[in-house]
Design an enzyme around this catalytic site. Structure first.
Site, PDB file in Angstrom:
ATOM      1  N   GLY B 131     -95.469 -13.196   7.798  1.00 45.57           N
ATOM      2  CA  GLY B 131     -95.661 -14.574   7.344  1.00 45.57           C
ATOM      3  C   GLY B 131     -94.669 -14.936   6.252  1.00 45.57           C
ATOM      4  N   TYR B 132     -93.462 -15.222   6.664  1.00 45.61           N
ATOM      5  CA  TYR B 132     -92.419 -15.604   5.709  1.00 45.61           C
ATOM      6  C   TYR B 132     -92.128 -17.102   5.812  1.00 45.61           C
ATOM      7  CZ  TYR B 132     -90.674 -10.960   4.144  1.00 45.61           C
ATOM      8  OH  TYR B 132     -90.519  -9.727   3.570  1.00 45.61           O
ATOM      9  N   GLU B 247     -85.442  -5.446   8.409  1.00 44.36           N
ATOM     10  CA  GLU B 247     -85.580  -6.304   9.576  1.00 44.36           C
ATOM     11  C   GLU B 247     -84.197  -6.535  10.203  1.00 44.36           C
ATOM     12  OE1 GLU B 247     -87.251 -10.156   8.743  1.00 44.36           O
ATOM     13  OE2 GLU B 247     -87.288 -10.724  10.870  1.00 44.36           O
TER      14      GLU B 247
HETATM   15  C1  LIG Z   1     -87.495 -15.885  17.829  1.00 45.16           C
HETATM   16  C2  LIG Z   1     -87.778 -16.083  16.380  1.00 45.16           C
HETATM   17  C3  LIG Z   1     -88.728 -15.295  15.765  1.00 45.16           C
HETATM   18  C4  LIG Z   1     -89.047 -15.479  14.416  1.00 45.16           C
HETATM   19  N1  LIG Z   1     -90.032 -14.727  13.888  1.00 45.16           N
HETATM   20  C5  LIG Z   1     -90.429 -14.976  12.613  1.00 45.16           C
HETATM   21  C6  LIG Z   1     -91.559 -14.306  12.072  1.00 45.16           C
HETATM   22  O1  LIG Z   1     -92.174 -13.470  12.723  1.00 45.16           O
HETATM   23  N2  LIG Z   1     -91.945 -14.587  10.831  1.00 45.16           N
HETATM   24  C7  LIG Z   1     -91.281 -15.498  10.065  1.00 45.16           C
HETATM   25  O2  LIG Z   1     -91.675 -15.679   8.932  1.00 45.16           O
HETATM   26  N3  LIG Z   1     -90.211 -16.168  10.538  1.00 45.16           N
HETATM   27  C8  LIG Z   1     -89.770 -15.931  11.807  1.00 45.16           C
HETATM   28  N4  LIG Z   1     -88.702 -16.616  12.319  1.00 45.16           N
HETATM   29  C9  LIG Z   1     -88.071 -17.671  11.496  1.00 45.16           C
HETATM   30  C10 LIG Z   1     -86.647 -17.423  11.085  1.00 45.16           C
HETATM   31  O3  LIG Z   1     -86.569 -16.477  10.045  1.00 45.16           O
HETATM   32  C11 LIG Z   1     -86.053 -18.780  10.661  1.00 45.16           C
HETATM   33  O4  LIG Z   1     -85.998 -19.581  11.815  1.00 45.16           O
HETATM   34  C12 LIG Z   1     -84.675 -18.655  10.071  1.00 45.16           C
HETATM   35  O5  LIG Z   1     -84.708 -18.005   8.822  1.00 45.16           O
HETATM   36  C13 LIG Z   1     -83.943 -19.984   9.930  1.00 45.16           C
HETATM   37  O6  LIG Z   1     -84.720 -20.952   9.281  1.00 45.16           O
HETATM   38  P1  LIG Z   1     -84.930 -22.404   9.923  1.00 45.16           P
HETATM   39  O7  LIG Z   1     -85.361 -22.195  11.308  1.00 45.16           O
HETATM   40  O8  LIG Z   1     -85.785 -23.176   9.013  1.00 45.16           O
HETATM   41  O9  LIG Z   1     -83.478 -23.055   9.965  1.00 45.16           O
HETATM   42  P2  LIG Z   1     -82.668 -23.850   8.743  1.00 45.16           P
HETATM   43  O10 LIG Z   1     -82.820 -23.015   7.532  1.00 45.16           O
HETATM   44  O11 LIG Z   1     -83.204 -25.225   8.717  1.00 45.16           O
HETATM   45  O12 LIG Z   1     -81.228 -23.776   9.286  1.00 45.16           O
HETATM   46  C14 LIG Z   1     -80.638 -24.768  10.161  1.00 45.16           C
HETATM   47  C15 LIG Z   1     -79.129 -24.485  10.263  1.00 45.16           C
HETATM   48  O13 LIG Z   1     -78.532 -24.631   8.970  1.00 45.16           O
HETATM   49  C16 LIG Z   1     -77.807 -23.472   8.632  1.00 45.16           C
HETATM   50  N5  LIG Z   1     -77.896 -23.252   7.189  1.00 45.16           N
HETATM   51  C17 LIG Z   1     -78.990 -23.290   6.405  1.00 45.16           C
HETATM   52  N6  LIG Z   1     -78.695 -22.967   5.142  1.00 45.16           N
HETATM   53  C18 LIG Z   1     -77.367 -22.704   5.108  1.00 45.16           C
HETATM   54  C19 LIG Z   1     -76.434 -22.296   4.104  1.00 45.16           C
HETATM   55  N7  LIG Z   1     -76.820 -22.060   2.834  1.00 45.16           N
HETATM   56  N8  LIG Z   1     -75.137 -22.125   4.451  1.00 45.16           N
HETATM   57  C20 LIG Z   1     -74.731 -22.330   5.735  1.00 45.16           C
HETATM   58  N9  LIG Z   1     -75.558 -22.691   6.734  1.00 45.16           N
HETATM   59  C21 LIG Z   1     -76.857 -22.871   6.424  1.00 45.16           C
HETATM   60  C22 LIG Z   1     -78.498 -22.358   9.403  1.00 45.16           C
HETATM   61  O14 LIG Z   1     -77.629 -21.248   9.565  1.00 45.16           O
HETATM   62  C23 LIG Z   1     -78.823 -23.049  10.701  1.00 45.16           C
HETATM   63  O15 LIG Z   1     -77.685 -23.027  11.518  1.00 45.16           O
HETATM   64  C24 LIG Z   1     -88.353 -16.456  13.657  1.00 45.16           C
HETATM   65  C25 LIG Z   1     -87.367 -17.222  14.271  1.00 45.16           C
HETATM   66  C26 LIG Z   1     -87.089 -17.069  15.612  1.00 45.16           C
HETATM   67  C27 LIG Z   1     -86.050 -17.941  16.222  1.00 45.16           C
END
Ligand SMILES: Cc1cc2nc3c(=O)[nH]c(=O)nc-3n(C[C@H](O)[C@H](O)[C@H](O)COP(=O)(O)OP(=O)(O)OC[C@H]3O[C@@H](n4cnc5c(N)ncnc54)[C@H](O)[C@@H]3O)c2cc1C
Lengths: 375, 393
Positions: B131-132, B247
């Site tokens: 739950g992150y 991870e």
């Molecule tokens: C299949 C799958 C399984 C997952 N499982 C889990 C789970 O079990 N538990 C959990 O907690 N999370 C989980 N996640 C979540 C995952 O960690 C997040 O989706 C990820 O960290 C990206 O966050 P976001 O989706 O909010 O995208 P955003 O943070 O909104 O990013 C959107 C775009 O902006 C870019 N971006 C954002 N900030 C910057 C920066 N500083 N510099 C350059 N580019 C940037 C990103 O690279 C991306 O291209 C999962 C995701 C997927 C797809």
């Protein structure tokens, strides 16, 4: 064996790093080029390589060498690459030594190599692209052989004391069997060389063998079975060239990353721009992967593992890909200054291109891996 | 024979006797992965294989025996890995407990917490979820808002998580909560709780692959005992980052084909065939595959180097970011090539012949590799700042 340098290898690296940076930094190469030096390297430097023991790195202790392996040779070559030091080390102390190992010719040539007096050249390529093809003929004549044909891209070929030549004693150009490897003395009659300066200011020769007579004892190993020593030579040469490329790519990357930390535009250091950070970080990743491939190939060679040959092709192809990226990004991220002769980054680009071509380029080695995998 | 040779011989013999034949077949769909947990869904051979490996502590070979591990040295662990690869054995247990929570507990947990949770992870008894992420805290994870109010001996947790993989199937969750609203990174705590606790609910989200492995997760006045907090209050960010390193390591490994020949090659030969020289009849596809293979093989060597360096304590702490970045981008290109090699056969979505569109679904799933666990862009930021030491804007 873990895939990193052990303590002795790390010590060798540190010593070599200091030694090469002090005695043969990029300015050394620049000075040779500016002086239009016709030898292509410094004989004094080759002597001091001998004093350090480097020239005998792959020669057994019983024959007066250090008795070390390809990992250690790679450590030296990486520093040669990083400093763009012109040196016959790769062709002589690595590739030629491996070809001669265990043959009667070893006794004749090893002392001079160890002493830093003898330079060897490899007459392997017959066309502008490295291929397995050997068309050059060696016909029986008297109690020896008569060699006729042409070779090119022979580094140090114009000044070498010893020329290792692959020629055909049986079969046709594309056959793997029927090749014989010869150790030819530079003073042989009817052997002419034409030295050409390459883009990186190194010298490579086109050699013409117009009925060059050699004694039967010039044969390295067995007649018709030259593919054994030739493959040893190629494996060592390819691994060594990969290590040198790694040094070239790593050196270019260091220059670039340092430049990113210094150069200011728009009131900020350009290294704070994310567009450049991401490209630098990608480049770092490619170089790290290449580094693992080079060490793996060298370790497998030293262990005599049957998987070494494939690993060598992976290393040569991967270092060519990664280093090409490194020098291209290097010039681009330096901006205008990167295009000037005064600045070193361009030298890295030139050297990388030459080494990428040597002993087969990335496509050649990818193709080789594909054929071995049956597709 | 050295001790290691003996270990190899014995391991080989034990694996030969104990790895069921079904577990030596390639993984074809999500169902082929063994997850264990309170409500397991085993296919033939899966439970036997998981239990056999767990009985020797080999689901977590390098963990201490006291916590359900095998107590193996780095060299022995490497041998076990090689012997498993040699018989193409499937992973006996897929587990966020093994790859993520376990290492964090080993480093930050109390002795009591370790003894409570680690053996259950090793035996596959409890399935964990992470739950992150929250709707407004993705890449900027430290901006998370789920609150944990101090109620004496427990926290009262309220808020929402998102993208929680397998939240609907998991037994317990490791979760980041906010214990101080005034401090961004320094106001986060790391807690564990049972998904069966009152006030926890989940809602699956459908993905482009047609699967719904992840969920929105809601917490409505969930009571979490303080004894379930790992490390100090407001120090959860340290645990979170440490866990993320593991991870990323795990995700980077997905770019690796198991040993032997890449199935991509056989797939391509089956569809386009070989010409009279024994080369793939589509020369451009052949060239793409061959150059891909160079990188894939070199990355395999990099993984070996990384593991060796990690075990020897020589790896740069930010190196998992490089592995994650390279491995996931590589895996995506592998699956692009698989789709190109498979042609129209790979496009089938529902047919039995295509195992329910296995190829297309797997291809789509890999697109998440460079998003989950921190996006490629975030990994590149980390490499630039922490390894290359480039300046901040
Ligand atoms: C299949 C799958 C399984 C997952 N499982 C889990 C789970 O079990 N538990 C959990 O907690 N999370 C989980 N996640 C979540 C995952 O960690 C997040 O989706 C990820 O960290 C990206 O966050 P976001 O989706 O909010 O995208 P955003 O943070 O909104 O990013 C959107 C775009 O902006 C870019 N971006 C954002 N900030 C910057 C920066 N500083 N510099 C350059 N580019 C940037 C990103 O690279 C991306 O291209 C999962 C995701 C997927 C797809």
């Amino acid at each position: 064996m873990p895939l990193y340098l052990n303590d002795e290898q790390t010590m060798l690296r540190d010593t070599t790093r200091d030694f090469v940076a002090e005695h043969a930094p990029v300015s050394h190469m620049r000075a040779l080029r500016d002086a239009k030096d016709v030898t292509g390297f410094s004989r004094d430097l080759w002597k001091s390589f001998a004093e350090m023991g480097f020239t005998g790195i792959l020669i057994g202790e019983d024959q007066g060498g250090l008795g070390l392996g390809h990992v250690e040779a790679g450590v030296v070559l990486e520093e040669i690459g990083r400093n763009l030091s012109p040196s016959p080390f790769l062709s002589t102390a690595v590739a030629a030594v491996e070809a001669l190992k265990g043959s009667a010719q070893a006794e004749r040539w090893f002392p001079g190599i160890i002493a830093g007096e003898t330079v060897a050249a490899l007459a392997i390529d017959e066309a502008a692209k490295h291929r397995g093809t050997v068309a050059m003929k060696a016909e029986r004549s008297g109690n020896g052989f008569k060699l006729s044909g042409r070779k090119q891209f022979v580094t140090h070929g114009h000044i070498a004391d010893l020329i290792i030549v692959a020629a055909r004693t049986a079969g046709s150009a594309d056959d793997e069997q029927g090749i014989t490897l010869f150790a030819v003395d530079k003073s042989a009659a009817n052997l002419t060389s034409e030295a050409e300066r390459l883009a990186d200011s190194s010298l490579a020769a086109r050699l013409t063998f117009d009925g060059v007579e050699v004694d039967a004892d010039a044969v390295i190993g067995e007649v018709d079975a030259g593919s054994d020593p030739l493959n040893r030579l190629l494996r060592a040469g390819r691994t060594g060239a990969s290590a040198e490329l790694l040094g070239v790519g790593g050196g270019a990357m260091d220059l670039t990353v340092n430049y990113l930390k210094e150069r200011k535009q728009f009131g900020a250091t350009i290294g704070s721009f994310q567009a450049l950070q991401h490209r630098a970080a990608h480049l770092y990743s490619e170089m790290e992967v290449a580094r693992a491939a080079v060490l793996k190939a060298a370790q497998l060679l030293d262990e005599g593992d049957e998987k070494a040959d494939a690993a060598v092709s992976v290393a040569k192809a991967m270092t060519a890909l990664a280093t090409t990226l490194s020098v291209q990004e290097g010039v681009q991220m330096h901006g205008g200054i990167g295009m000037t002769d005064e600045y070193d980054i361009g030298f890295y680009m030139k050297r990388a291109r030459v080494l990428a071509e040597m002993f087969g380029d990335a496509n050649f080695h990818a193709d080789r891996l594909a054929l071995a995998a049956g597709y | 024979m050295t001790d290691l040779d003996t270990f190899r011989t014995e391991t080989r013999a034990w694996l030969a006797a104990n790895c069921p034949p079904e577990m030596r077949e390639p993984v074809r769909s999500e169902k082929d992965a063994t997850w264990g947990g309170r409500n397991p869904d085993f296919q033939p051979g899966q439970k036997e294989w998981m239990d056999a490996m767990a009985s020797r502590g080999w689901t977590v070979p390098d963990w201490p025996k006291a916590y359900g591990g095998g107590g193996l040295s780095p060299a022995e662990t490497k041998i076990l890995r090689e012997e498993l690869a040699a018989i193409k054995a499937r992973n006996p247990l897929n587990s966020f407990g093994i790859s993520m929570l376990g290492p964090a507990l080993l480093k930050y947990g109390t002795e009591e917490q370790k003894l409570e949770h680690l053996p259950k992870i090793a035996r596959g008894e409890i399935r964990w979820c992470q739950g992150y992420s929250e709707p407004n805290a993705g890449s900027d994870l430290a901006s998370l808002a789920t609150s944990a109010e101090d109620k004496g001996d427990y926290y009262l947790v309220n808020g929402q998580k998102v993208w929680t993989s397998y939240a609907d199937k998991a037994d317990w969750i490791f979760c980041l909560v906010r214990t101080d609203k005034t401090n961004k990174q320094g106001g986060i705590s790391f807690v564990l709780f049972d998904m069966a606790s009152e006030g926890v609910s989940t809602k699956p989200i459908l993905l482009i692959s047609g699967y719904s492995p992840f969920c929105e997760t809601f917490f409505d006045n969930v009571k979490v005992p303080k004894a379930n907090r790992i490390h100090d209050e407001n120090k959860g960010w340290d645990v979170a980052k440490y866990l993320l390193g593991h991870e990323r390591e795990m995700i980077s490994g997905m770019g690796l084909a198991s040993t032997g020949r890449n199935p991509l090659i056989d797939g391509a030969i089956a569809t386009v065939g070989l010409d009279h020289d024994g080369k793939l009849a589509d020369p451009l596809l052949r060239a793409s595959i061959a150059l891909f293979e160079v990188r894939a093989k070199a990355f395999g060597m990099m993984s070996e180097r990384f593991i060796d360096e990690l075990k020897a304590g020589r790896a740069h702490p930010a190196q998992p970011s490089m592995m994650k970045y390279y491995g996931t981008e590589l895996n995506k290109s592998r699956y692009e090539l698989m789709m190109a090699a498979g042609g129209s056969d790979s496009l089938e979505w529902e047919s039995e012949r295509s195992s329910g569109g296995g190829a297309a679904r797997a291809w789509l799933r890999t697109k998440a590799n460079s998003i989950e666990g921190g996006t490629s862009e975030i990994q590149l930021n980390i490499i630039a700042k922490r390894i290359l030491d480039l300046p901040s804007a």
